[in-house]
Design a protein around this motif. Structure first.
Motif, mmCIF file in Angstrom:
data_model
loop_
_atom_site.group_PDB
_atom_site.id
_atom_site.type_symbol
_atom_site.label_atom_id
_atom_site.label_comp_id
_atom_site.label_asym_id
_atom_site.label_seq_id
_atom_site.Cartn_x
_atom_site.Cartn_y
_atom_site.Cartn_z
ATOM 1 N N GLU A 1 18.799 14.182 -20.826
ATOM 2 C CA GLU A 1 17.778 13.408 -21.533
ATOM 3 C C GLU A 1 16.454 13.331 -20.778
ATOM 4 N N GLY A 2 16.399 13.911 -19.593
ATOM 5 C CA GLY A 2 15.149 13.921 -18.839
ATOM 6 C C GLY A 2 14.798 12.589 -18.209
ATOM 7 N N PHE A 3 15.804 11.746 -17.909
ATOM 8 C CA PHE A 3 15.544 10.453 -17.284
ATOM 9 C C PHE A 3 15.266 10.563 -15.789
ATOM 10 N N CYS A 4 15.515 11.732 -15.227
ATOM 11 C CA CYS A 4 15.158 11.982 -13.827
ATOM 12 C C CYS A 4 14.655 13.406 -13.725
ATOM 13 N N SER A 5 14.000 13.720 -12.642
ATOM 14 C CA SER A 5 13.419 15.051 -12.465
ATOM 15 C C SER A 5 14.506 16.065 -12.121
ATOM 16 N N PRO A 6 14.255 17.360 -12.345
ATOM 17 C CA PRO A 6 15.224 18.383 -11.932
ATOM 18 C C PRO A 6 15.578 18.293 -10.450
ATOM 19 N N ALA A 7 14.599 17.979 -9.608
ATOM 20 C CA ALA A 7 14.894 17.853 -8.178
ATOM 21 C C ALA A 7 15.890 16.724 -7.919
ATOM 22 N N ASP A 8 15.778 15.634 -8.692
ATOM 23 C CA ASP A 8 16.677 14.497 -8.505
ATOM 24 C C ASP A 8 18.119 14.862 -8.850
ATOM 25 N N TRP A 9 18.332 15.467 -10.031
ATOM 26 C CA TRP A 9 19.726 15.750 -10.391
ATOM 27 C C TRP A 9 20.287 16.939 -9.625
ATOM 28 N N GLN A 10 19.429 17.853 -9.193
ATOM 29 C CA GLN A 10 19.932 18.983 -8.421
ATOM 30 C C GLN A 10 20.425 18.556 -7.045
ATOM 31 N N ARG A 11 19.708 17.649 -6.402
ATOM 32 C CA ARG A 11 20.166 17.186 -5.086
ATOM 33 C C ARG A 11 21.355 16.241 -5.205
ATOM 34 N N ALA A 12 21.579 15.669 -6.394
ATOM 35 C CA ALA A 12 22.643 14.680 -6.571
ATOM 36 C C ALA A 12 24.030 15.275 -6.367
ATOM 37 N N TYR A 13 24.207 16.566 -6.609
ATOM 38 C CA TYR A 13 25.534 17.159 -6.441
ATOM 39 C C TYR A 13 26.061 16.929 -5.021
ATOM 40 N N GLN A 14 25.251 17.271 -4.021
ATOM 41 C CA GLN A 14 25.699 17.107 -2.638
ATOM 42 C C GLN A 14 25.808 15.633 -2.270
ATOM 43 N N GLU A 15 24.917 14.805 -2.801
ATOM 44 C CA GLU A 15 24.988 13.369 -2.518
ATOM 45 C C GLU A 15 26.283 12.767 -3.055
ATOM 46 N N ILE A 16 26.697 13.198 -4.227
ATOM 47 C CA ILE A 16 27.937 12.701 -4.821
ATOM 48 C C ILE A 16 29.146 13.194 -4.038
ATOM 49 N N VAL A 17 29.126 14.448 -3.608
ATOM 50 C CA VAL A 17 30.222 14.967 -2.796
ATOM 51 C C VAL A 17 30.333 14.184 -1.494
ATOM 52 N N ASP A 18 29.208 13.909 -0.850
ATOM 53 C CA ASP A 18 29.226 13.112 0.386
ATOM 54 C C ASP A 18 29.800 11.720 0.123
ATOM 55 N N PHE A 19 29.388 11.109 -0.973
ATOM 56 C CA PHE A 19 29.838 9.770 -1.355
ATOM 57 C C PHE A 19 31.355 9.752 -1.538
ATOM 58 N N GLU A 20 31.877 10.683 -2.307
ATOM 59 C CA GLU A 20 33.316 10.706 -2.580
ATOM 60 C C GLU A 20 34.121 11.080 -1.336
ATOM 61 N N THR A 21 33.572 11.936 -0.497
ATOM 62 C CA THR A 21 34.247 12.276 0.753
ATOM 63 C C THR A 21 34.395 11.053 1.637
ATOM 64 N N ALA B 1 29.969 21.381 -17.354
ATOM 65 C CA ALA B 1 30.627 22.511 -16.698
ATOM 66 C C ALA B 1 30.077 22.723 -15.290
ATOM 67 N N GLU B 2 28.764 22.647 -15.157
ATOM 68 C CA GLU B 2 28.183 22.810 -13.825
ATOM 69 C C GLU B 2 28.570 21.652 -12.918
ATOM 70 N N MET B 3 28.605 20.444 -13.457
ATOM 71 C CA MET B 3 29.007 19.269 -12.688
ATOM 72 C C MET B 3 30.408 19.461 -12.104
ATOM 73 N N ILE B 4 31.337 19.911 -12.930
ATOM 74 C CA ILE B 4 32.713 20.100 -12.471
ATOM 75 C C ILE B 4 32.772 21.175 -11.396
ATOM 76 N N ASP B 5 32.050 22.272 -11.602
ATOM 77 C CA ASP B 5 32.030 23.347 -10.609
ATOM 78 C C ASP B 5 31.481 22.868 -9.267
ATOM 79 N N ARG B 6 30.435 22.049 -9.309
ATOM 80 C CA ARG B 6 29.720 21.682 -8.090
ATOM 81 C C ARG B 6 30.336 20.496 -7.350
ATOM 82 N N THR B 7 31.176 19.700 -8.025
ATOM 83 C CA THR B 7 31.649 18.458 -7.386
ATOM 84 C C THR B 7 33.161 18.329 -7.319
#
Length: 492
Positions: A375-395, A452-458
């Motif tokens: 929906e464009g509620f955040c910038s591409p840079a924000d959601w792209q970096r979120a993958y690693q941030e979420i992995v760190d969080f869950e780890t 699909a990308e979310m599942i692959d990346r996280t």
């Protein structure tokens, strides 16, 4: 790192009286501008040698600034309650909202630094923790938290002299003691640990600044100038670029297959068998949560999927047999104004359970890479970096003893349409269907690509995704409980 701090720098009384009024005014104006714009927050982390004036420099800043817009947080070793949560949770809870400032003592550096200096932490493990902290601070910076880290230092001779001071007079200001008997250890061991810490974690967005503590006037003015520079920073222009990760190449004009293409949507004809299996699994789940070993574990269960995929039904079957005192279901909607004033993971850290409890999320932090992305509620840079941030969080959750189990419930477009119409026609289900659900349906393919990308990346070893074909509700509920019970039984 300490060479400049070893030089006997001083600021005379006359010079201080000339500088202080201007510095104090500039700080106050910058602070009020921060409070008015509410577009960023400021964290001033104060660490360093005991006796170098950490408490005194904070007192000076509090005299210069407006107390309505600043807080002080001092962390000791975690108490019994705090030990039941992941280590970083208490620091997350203390993050300032945009428009505010926070002075932090005993920060996320204190425990690993203390354990490294006292030999409880190997150099390799210490460096690993420092890299994790660097990732944490980079994320905060990208989310609008301006960070400055001060190390107040004293020459060795000055430090030893201060360490032998008699008890302070009643009129003297209290001197903070963070390190206990650490002064008895080899000075070079401590220095090496601090230099390693600085080398790994000092960055453009969260730099370490060494403040000589020998002269109070010089120390306080230099600290004020560092803070003023931070307050005047409009944004973290040097924030790291987003990690877009590694993606498989695609052939132009050919639709790339996803994990959803592998699902079998056939409905089961064994209704009685599924019903019996569900009851057996519910009994097993109850037993697993009643075992004494569960007190050393805990569960974070995440449910994501399309609208009407059956998340609520799966959750109800999960909690039906659980002791209500053990779990909490969190239904995640759009963030409140308070939540928007903090980094996006803040509201989830506040809901993480201690060991021995379950937290169940009906939608979760994955909104950053799903709805916010689409929906464009955040910038591409924000959601792209979120993958690693979420992995760190869950780890980090997994390392704290929590079992992180994640479910994506998948249905077809036709099945979703059927369920939408059923909800509209059934009085007690009508509240479940909204205009937003119909609008989201129009962007079905966009959400599929993002999911699909979310599942692959996280999907990781410690927090894998379970993708479940949910056309058959009973079958999906059984599979959810089988997965949860299996993960709990294997957890140490």
């Amino acid at each position: 790192m300490f060479e400049s701090a070893l030089i006997g720098r001083k600021l005379g009384k006359k010079e201080f009286e000339e500088v202080e009024p201007r510095l104090r005014t500039d700080l106050l104006l910058a602070q009020l501008d921060l409070a008015e714009k509410r577009d960023r927050a400021v964290i001033l982390l104060i660490a360093g040698i005991d006796g170098a004036g950490k408490a005194r420099v904070a007192q000076r800043l509090l005299e210069w600034l407006d107390p309505r817009h600043i807080a002080t947080k001092a962390f000791d070793l975690p108490n019994e309650v705090e030990q039941g949560y992941p280590r970083m949770q208490r620091y997350w809870a203390a993050l300032p909202a945009k428009g505010r400032m926070c002075i932090v003592f005993g920060s996320w550096y204190h425990r690993p630094l203390y354990e490294r200096i006292t030999g409880k932490l190997s150099n390799a493990d210490f460096q690993e923790e420092m890299h994790a902290i660097a990732h944490f601070e980079a994320m905060l910076a990208s989310e609008g938290q301006l960070i400055r880290k001060l190390w107040l230092h004293l020459p060795r001779k000055k430090r030893e002299k201060n360490g032998k001071l008699a008890k302070p007079k009643a009129s003297a200001r209290v001197r903070m003691r963070e390190w206990g008997d650490i002064g008895k250890l080899d000075y070079e061991v401590a220095r090496e640990a601090v230099e390693t810490m600085s080398r790994i974690t000092s960055s453009a967005v969260a730099p370490w600044v060494v403040i000589p503590g020998g002269d109070a006037n010089y120390r306080d003015v230099l600290t004020g100038q560092v803070l003023l520079e931070c307050l005047k920073s409009q944004k973290n222009s040097a924030a790291p670029k987003a990690d877009i990760g590694t993606r498989e190449p695609e052939i132009e004009g050919v639709k790339a297959p996803t994990i959803f293409d592998t699902l079998d949507f056939k409905k089961s004809t064994e209704m009685d068998g599924l019903k019996a299996r569900l009851k057996t699994l519910q009994t097993r789940l109850h037993a697993l949560t009643q075992q004494s070993a569960f007190a050393r574990k805990g569960v974070v269960a995440v449910f994501e999927g399309q609208d009407a995929a059956g998340k609520g039904g799966c959750i109800r079957r999960m909690v039906r047999v659980l002791d209500p005192r053990l779990y909490q279901v969190h239904s995640i909607a759009a963030p409140s104004d308070e939540e928007l004033a903090h980094p996006y993971l803040w509201r989830f850290w506040r809901r993480i359970p201690p060991r021995g409890k379950l937290a169940i999320f009906d939608r979760s932090w994955y909104g950053r890479v799903l709805v916010e992305r689409v929906e464009g509620f955040c910038s591409p840079a924000d959601w792209q970096r979120a993958y690693q941030e979420i992995v760190d969080f869950e780890t980090e959750l997994a390392e704290a003893g929590l079992v992180v189990v994640k479910f994506w419930l998948q249905i077809s477009e036709d099945e979703q349409l059927s369920r939408f119409r059923e909800r509209e026609q059934t009085a007690f289900k009508r509240f479940k269907i909204t205009a937003e659900d119909w609008r989201n349906r129009e962007r079905w393919q966009d959400y599929q690509v993002a999911a699909a990308e979310m599942i692959d990346r996280t999907s990781t070893t410690v927090a894998p995704w379970s993708v479940i074909a949910a056309e058959d509700k009973r079958k999906a509920r059984v599979e959810v409980l089988e997965t949860l019970c299996g993960r709990l039984a294997k957890a140490k």
